[in-house]
Design a protein around this motif. Structure first.
Motif, PDB file in Angstrom:
ATOM      1  N   GLY A 162     -11.561  -0.154   4.239  1.00 27.06           N
ATOM      2  CA  GLY A 162     -12.958   0.135   4.528  1.00 27.06           C
ATOM      3  C   GLY A 162     -13.180   0.384   6.012  1.00 27.06           C
ATOM      4  N   VAL A 163     -12.523  -0.410   6.862  1.00 23.75           N
ATOM      5  CA  VAL A 163     -12.594  -0.208   8.314  1.00 23.75           C
ATOM      6  C   VAL A 163     -12.062   1.173   8.660  1.00 23.75           C
ATOM      7  N   TYR A 164     -10.921   1.520   8.064  1.00 24.94           N
ATOM      8  CA  TYR A 164     -10.335   2.842   8.312  1.00 24.94           C
ATOM      9  C   TYR A 164     -11.276   3.953   7.866  1.00 24.94           C
ATOM     10  N   ASP A 165     -11.937   3.762   6.716  1.00 27.08           N
ATOM     11  CA  ASP A 165     -12.857   4.775   6.204  1.00 27.08           C
ATOM     12  C   ASP A 165     -14.030   4.963   7.161  1.00 27.08           C
ATOM     13  N   GLY A 166     -14.560   3.851   7.684  1.00 23.62           N
ATOM     14  CA  GLY A 166     -15.651   3.947   8.638  1.00 23.62           C
ATOM     15  C   GLY A 166     -15.198   4.491   9.980  1.00 23.62           C
ATOM     16  N   LEU A 167     -13.944   4.231  10.316  1.00 23.51           N
ATOM     17  CA  LEU A 167     -13.391   4.660  11.593  1.00 23.51           C
ATOM     18  C   LEU A 167     -13.067   6.139  11.602  1.00 23.51           C
ATOM     19  N   LEU A 176      -7.515  12.254  -8.963  1.00 23.81           N
ATOM     20  CA  LEU A 176      -6.153  11.955  -9.385  1.00 23.81           C
ATOM     21  C   LEU A 176      -5.316  11.298  -8.305  1.00 23.81           C
ATOM     22  N   ALA A 177      -5.514  11.721  -7.038  1.00 19.14           N
ATOM     23  CA  ALA A 177      -4.620  11.230  -5.986  1.00 19.14           C
ATOM     24  C   ALA A 177      -5.286  11.083  -4.625  1.00 19.14           C
ATOM     25  N   GLY A 178      -6.605  11.277  -4.547  1.00 22.47           N
ATOM     26  CA  GLY A 178      -7.247  11.270  -3.241  1.00 22.47           C
ATOM     27  C   GLY A 178      -6.953  12.572  -2.518  1.00 22.47           C
ATOM     28  N   GLY A 179      -7.446  12.681  -1.289  1.00 21.22           N
ATOM     29  CA  GLY A 179      -7.151  13.866  -0.490  1.00 21.22           C
ATOM     30  C   GLY A 179      -7.999  15.072  -0.812  1.00 21.22           C
ATOM     31  N   GLY A 180      -9.096  14.894  -1.562  1.00 22.97           N
ATOM     32  CA  GLY A 180      -9.963  16.026  -1.859  1.00 22.97           C
ATOM     33  C   GLY A 180     -10.565  16.653  -0.620  1.00 22.97           C
ATOM     34  N   GLY A 181     -10.696  15.843   0.449  1.00 20.82           N
ATOM     35  CA  GLY A 181     -11.226  16.358   1.713  1.00 20.82           C
ATOM     36  C   GLY A 181     -10.344  17.411   2.343  1.00 20.82           C
ATOM     37  N   LEU A 182      -9.065  17.457   1.945  1.00 19.09           N
ATOM     38  CA  LEU A 182      -8.167  18.511   2.416  1.00 19.09           C
ATOM     39  C   LEU A 182      -8.681  19.890   2.021  1.00 19.09           C
ATOM     40  N   ILE A 183      -9.442  19.924   0.922  1.00 13.64           N
ATOM     41  CA  ILE A 183      -9.946  21.190   0.393  1.00 13.64           C
ATOM     42  C   ILE A 183     -11.398  21.412   0.793  1.00 13.64           C
ATOM     43  N   THR A 184     -12.240  20.398   0.577  1.00 16.03           N
ATOM     44  CA  THR A 184     -13.693  20.575   0.694  1.00 16.03           C
ATOM     45  C   THR A 184     -14.141  21.052   2.067  1.00 16.03           C
ATOM     46  N   LEU A 185     -13.858  20.265   3.098  1.00 16.19           N
ATOM     47  CA  LEU A 185     -14.401  20.578   4.421  1.00 16.19           C
ATOM     48  C   LEU A 185     -13.836  21.870   4.998  1.00 16.19           C
ATOM     49  N   THR A 228      -6.459   7.827  -1.242  1.00 13.80           N
ATOM     50  CA  THR A 228      -5.016   7.821  -1.470  1.00 13.80           C
ATOM     51  C   THR A 228      -4.419   6.465  -1.123  1.00 13.80           C
ATOM     52  N   ILE A 229      -4.837   5.908   0.022  1.00 13.01           N
ATOM     53  CA  ILE A 229      -4.342   4.592   0.441  1.00 13.01           C
ATOM     54  C   ILE A 229      -4.774   3.518  -0.554  1.00 13.01           C
ATOM     55  N   LEU A 230      -6.023   3.601  -1.033  1.00  8.42           N
ATOM     56  CA  LEU A 230      -6.508   2.614  -1.998  1.00  8.42           C
ATOM     57  C   LEU A 230      -5.739   2.689  -3.309  1.00  8.42           C
ATOM     58  N   LEU A 231      -5.441   3.889  -3.768  1.00  8.77           N
ATOM     59  CA  LEU A 231      -4.660   4.021  -4.996  1.00  8.77           C
ATOM     60  C   LEU A 231      -3.293   3.350  -4.833  1.00  8.77           C
ATOM     61  N   GLN A 232      -2.681   3.546  -3.670  1.00  6.74           N
ATOM     62  CA  GLN A 232      -1.388   2.903  -3.421  1.00  6.74           C
ATOM     63  C   GLN A 232      -1.537   1.384  -3.402  1.00  6.74           C
ATOM     64  N   LEU A 233      -2.642   0.894  -2.846  1.00  4.45           N
ATOM     65  CA  LEU A 233      -2.902  -0.548  -2.821  1.00  4.45           C
ATOM     66  C   LEU A 233      -3.018  -1.093  -4.243  1.00  4.45           C
ATOM     67  N   PHE A 234      -3.821  -0.443  -5.088  1.00  6.48           N
ATOM     68  CA  PHE A 234      -4.019  -0.942  -6.449  1.00  6.48           C
ATOM     69  C   PHE A 234      -2.740  -0.815  -7.273  1.00  6.48           C
ATOM     70  N   GLY A 235      -1.941   0.208  -7.006  1.00  6.88           N
ATOM     71  CA  GLY A 235      -0.651   0.309  -7.664  1.00  6.88           C
ATOM     72  C   GLY A 235       0.243  -0.859  -7.289  1.00  6.88           C
ATOM     73  N   HIS A 236       0.216  -1.241  -6.010  1.00  8.71           N
ATOM     74  CA  HIS A 236       1.000  -2.387  -5.537  1.00  8.71           C
ATOM     75  C   HIS A 236       0.544  -3.677  -6.218  1.00  8.71           C
ATOM     76  N   ILE A 283      -5.386   4.435 -14.644  1.00  8.49           N
ATOM     77  CA  ILE A 283      -6.774   4.801 -14.934  1.00  8.49           C
ATOM     78  C   ILE A 283      -7.731   3.731 -14.410  1.00  8.49           C
ATOM     79  N   ARG A 284      -7.330   2.468 -14.455  1.00  5.18           N
ATOM     80  CA  ARG A 284      -8.165   1.395 -13.916  1.00  5.18           C
ATOM     81  C   ARG A 284      -8.213   1.476 -12.393  1.00  5.18           C
ATOM     82  N   ALA A 285      -7.093   1.813 -11.783  1.00  5.39           N
ATOM     83  CA  ALA A 285      -7.053   1.955 -10.325  1.00  5.39           C
ATOM     84  C   ALA A 285      -8.019   3.044  -9.860  1.00  5.39           C
TER      85      ALA A 285
END
Length: 244
Positions: free
Chosen positions: A139-144, A19-28, A151-159, A165-167
């Motif tokens: 992608g660079v940030y994800d690898g870094l 829904l919004a990204g940030g699932g890693g806040l919970i998982t790890l 979350t950042i990607l969702l904001q990008l696609f919203g922009h 749902i497509r985003a």
């Protein structure tokens, strides 16, 4: 009991992550709390992200919300950015990486107040200069470093005036692209505890379906406040754990 707990960790984390990204806040943190070794926890998370992202993407694709003609270029751009980020990370200290992550998330939080996109648009996704360069940068940030990538990607696609749902479908393609390579790396290194990974993966698959079901019913005007909240929580977590 541990495996039941892992199932529900995967379910909750991927539902929120879809829904919004940030699932890693919970998982790890949750996996570390119940005593899973860090490499096994990260590896299990990458496997579950790969499978759940593919599931979400295929669900949205089969419902004809997105098409291959729109997304064929996302995978190579995301993978290239992730590889570049991985190489850059080798030359940076942990402190520098954490600072970069904090700055980018703060920038994304501020940007959300200026962006006119509200996830109610019907624009087609095209490989424009803005879309390609931004996706490569994420992608660079994800690898870094990684936290907050979805979350950042969702904001990008919203922009870019993409509907919500497509985003989500496009984000899950990018997440699958980066998580797949990482999952292969952890599997070949022998760090995977398979009963742990499978329990988390089954919960994640359930969460992926729940997340898509909820996403189809959310009013688009509520999406940006949710994204801002998740971004703020990511910033607080990184700062609290590493700078305080």
């Amino acid at each position: 009991m541990e495996y039941i707990g892992l199932f529900f960790i995967g379910l909750v984390a991927v539902t929120i992550g879809t829904l919004a990204g940030g699932g890693g806040l919970i998982t790890l943190p949750a996996m570390l709390l119940i005593g899973i070794p860090v490499h096994a926890a990260v590896g299990a998370s990458k496997i579950s992200n790969t499978v759940s992202s593919l599931s979400t993407f295929l669900t949205i694709l089969l419902r004809k919300k997105i098409s291959f003609r729109e997304l064929y270029w996302i995978m190579p751009v995301s993978v290239s950015g992730g590889l570049a980020g991985g190489f850059i990370a080798n030359g940076l200290s942990e402190g520098t990486m954490l600072t970069v992550a904090s700055v980018l998330l703060v920038a994304a939080f501020i940007f959300s107040f200026f962006s006119k996109g509200d996830f109610s648009g019907d624009a087609k996704l095209t490989p424009s200069k803005t879309a390609v360069s931004s996706l490569f940068g994420v992608g660079v940030y994800d690898g870094l470093f990684g936290p907050g990538q979805a979350t950042i990607l969702l904001q990008l696609f919203g922009h870019l005036n993409i509907s919500y749902i497509r985003a989500i479908g496009f984000v899950r393609v990018a997440t699958f692209s980066s998580a797949f390579g990482a999952a292969i790396g952890y599997i070949t290194s022998g760090h995977i505890i398979w009963p742990v990974a499978i329990a988390l993966m089954l919960g994640s698959l359930t969460g992926a379906r729940v997340g898509v079901h909820i996403a189809e019913k959310i009013n688009p005007r509520f999406v940006k406040p949710i994204l801002r909240l998740v971004t703020l929580l990511l910033i607080v977590e990184i700062v609290a754990e590493n700078f305080l």
